[in-house]
Enzyme design. Structure first.
Site, short mmCIF file in Angstrom:
data_model
loop_
_atom_site.label_atom_id
_atom_site.label_comp_id
_atom_site.label_asym_id
_atom_site.label_seq_id
_atom_site.Cartn_x
_atom_site.Cartn_y
_atom_site.Cartn_z
N GLY A 37 0.74 -1.30 0.06
CA GLY A 37 -0.01 0.09 -0.14
C GLY A 37 0.89 1.36 0.19
O GLY A 37 1.75 1.19 0.49
N GLN A 68 3.20 9.96 0.89
CA GLN A 68 4.42 9.21 1.17
C GLN A 68 5.41 9.51 0.13
O GLN A 68 6.55 9.02 0.05
CB GLN A 68 4.29 7.71 1.29
CG GLN A 68 3.38 7.56 2.58
CD GLN A 68 3.21 5.80 2.54
OE1 GLN A 68 2.06 5.40 2.05
NE2 GLN A 68 4.16 5.19 3.20
N CYS A 88 5.11 0.14 7.53
CA CYS A 88 4.95 1.24 6.78
C CYS A 88 6.23 1.56 5.89
O CYS A 88 7.23 1.61 6.57
CB CYS A 88 4.53 2.43 7.63
SG CYS A 88 3.99 3.86 6.53
N LEU A 89 6.10 1.77 4.67
CA LEU A 89 7.33 2.48 4.08
C LEU A 89 7.98 3.47 4.57
O LEU A 89 8.89 3.87 4.21
CB LEU A 89 6.79 2.39 2.46
CG LEU A 89 6.57 1.13 1.67
CD1 LEU A 89 6.18 1.60 0.35
CD2 LEU A 89 8.01 0.43 1.60
N HIS A 97 -5.10 2.06 7.17
CA HIS A 97 -3.75 2.40 7.29
C HIS A 97 -3.47 3.58 6.48
O HIS A 97 -2.89 4.55 6.84
CB HIS A 97 -2.75 1.26 7.12
CG HIS A 97 -1.21 1.65 7.18
ND1 HIS A 97 -0.47 1.31 8.25
CD2 HIS A 97 -0.53 2.52 6.25
CE1 HIS A 97 0.68 1.71 8.05
NE2 HIS A 97 0.59 2.41 6.92
N GLU A 98 -3.74 3.18 5.16
CA GLU A 98 -3.55 4.19 4.12
C GLU A 98 -4.43 5.64 4.07
O GLU A 98 -3.94 6.76 3.85
CB GLU A 98 -3.84 3.57 2.85
CG GLU A 98 -2.89 2.50 2.28
CD GLU A 98 -1.55 2.54 2.69
OE1 GLU A 98 -1.00 3.91 2.53
OE2 GLU A 98 -0.70 1.72 3.06
N HIS A 137 -3.00 8.08 6.60
CA HIS A 137 -1.85 8.86 5.97
C HIS A 137 -2.55 10.07 5.27
O HIS A 137 -1.88 11.35 5.33
CB HIS A 137 -1.13 8.32 4.81
CG HIS A 137 -0.01 7.38 5.25
ND1 HIS A 137 0.97 7.72 5.79
CD2 HIS A 137 -0.13 5.85 4.99
CE1 HIS A 137 2.09 6.55 6.14
NE2 HIS A 137 1.22 5.37 5.86
C1 QAP Z 1 0.24 -0.78 4.87
O1 QAP Z 1 2.63 -1.27 4.28
C2 QAP Z 1 0.08 -1.82 5.46
O2 QAP Z 1 9.55 -1.37 6.99
C3 QAP Z 1 1.28 -0.84 3.79
O3 QAP Z 1 11.29 -2.16 5.49
C4 QAP Z 1 0.73 -2.64 6.77
O4 QAP Z 1 3.44 -1.93 2.25
C5 QAP Z 1 -1.24 -2.49 5.26
C6 QAP Z 1 7.43 -2.08 3.99
C7 QAP Z 1 0.26 -3.78 7.31
C8 QAP Z 1 -1.82 -3.39 5.96
C9 QAP Z 1 -0.81 -4.21 6.74
C10 QAP Z 1 7.67 -1.89 5.31
C11 QAP Z 1 8.49 -2.58 3.25
C12 QAP Z 1 6.09 -2.09 3.44
C13 QAP Z 1 9.04 -1.87 5.67
C14 QAP Z 1 3.51 -1.61 3.46
C15 QAP Z 1 10.23 -2.39 4.91
C16 QAP Z 1 9.75 -2.54 3.44
C17 QAP Z 1 4.98 -1.57 4.03
CO CO Z 2 1.96 3.69 5.75
#
Ligand code: QAP
Ligand code: CO
Length: 158
Positions: free
Chosen positions: A45, A50, A95-96, A137-138, A141
């Protein structure tokens, strides 16, 4: 084209994003750049803020049972509005914009989402489980909120 990801504690992550009014080719190019950024960063996501654009846009691309992400299931969500929230679910979120940090967060288990696609067409979906978590979550943001602000306090005497 992959864009740079804004990371915590950059204060731009606290901005309130603004609704999209024009569904033009600039928007389509930006959506394509968001997709490249999300996939090349191994995300499921991504919200526009971001990548430093304070607009009410988010992308979701949920992996299948084998963990594969297909562009067929890409959701481009513009001007989202949540209703009919029901139940609770705890999921370990990341989270990215908060690299290498993961914690359990409580969210609604089910919800209804009204939104627009890249052409401005109004759509509705019902979400539960991981998709419901990712939507919440999104959308956080878009309202300047990170999941780390939703961490519970620990119990006293523990
Ligand atoms: C949000 O999160 C989310 O720390 C999206 O080193 C999270 O794509 C939605 C990511 C959980 C539903 C459940 C995080 C990649 C990606 C990091 C992500 C990383 C590399 C997170
Ligand atoms: Co995020």
């Amino acid at each position: 084209m992959k864009l740079p990801v804004v990371v915590y504690p950059d204060k731009r992550l606290k901005l309130i994003s603004k609704p999209i009014e024009n569904f033009n080719t600039d928007l389509h190019t930006f959506l394509d750049d968001m997709y490249d950024t999300m996939i090349e960063s191994n995300g499921i996501g991504l919200a526009a803020i971001q990548v430093a654009k304070a607009q009410r846009i988010l992308l979701l691309c949920m992996p299948d049972e084998d963990g594969e992400q297909s562009k067929d299931v890409l959701l481009e969500i513009i001007n989202p509005k949540v209703s009919n929230e029901e139940g609770t679910i705890v999921y370990q979120e990341g989270c990215l914009s908060v690299p290498s940090f993961y914690e359990d967060i409580e969210r609604y288990e089910k919800l209804t989402l009204d939104y627009q696609d890249r052409h401005g067409k109004a759509l509705r979906l019902e979400a539960e489980g991981l998709l419901s978590v990712a939507i919440q979550h999104e959308i956080d943001h878009l309202d300047g909120k990170l999941f780390i602000e939703r961490l519970p306090y620990g119990r006293l005497n523990d």
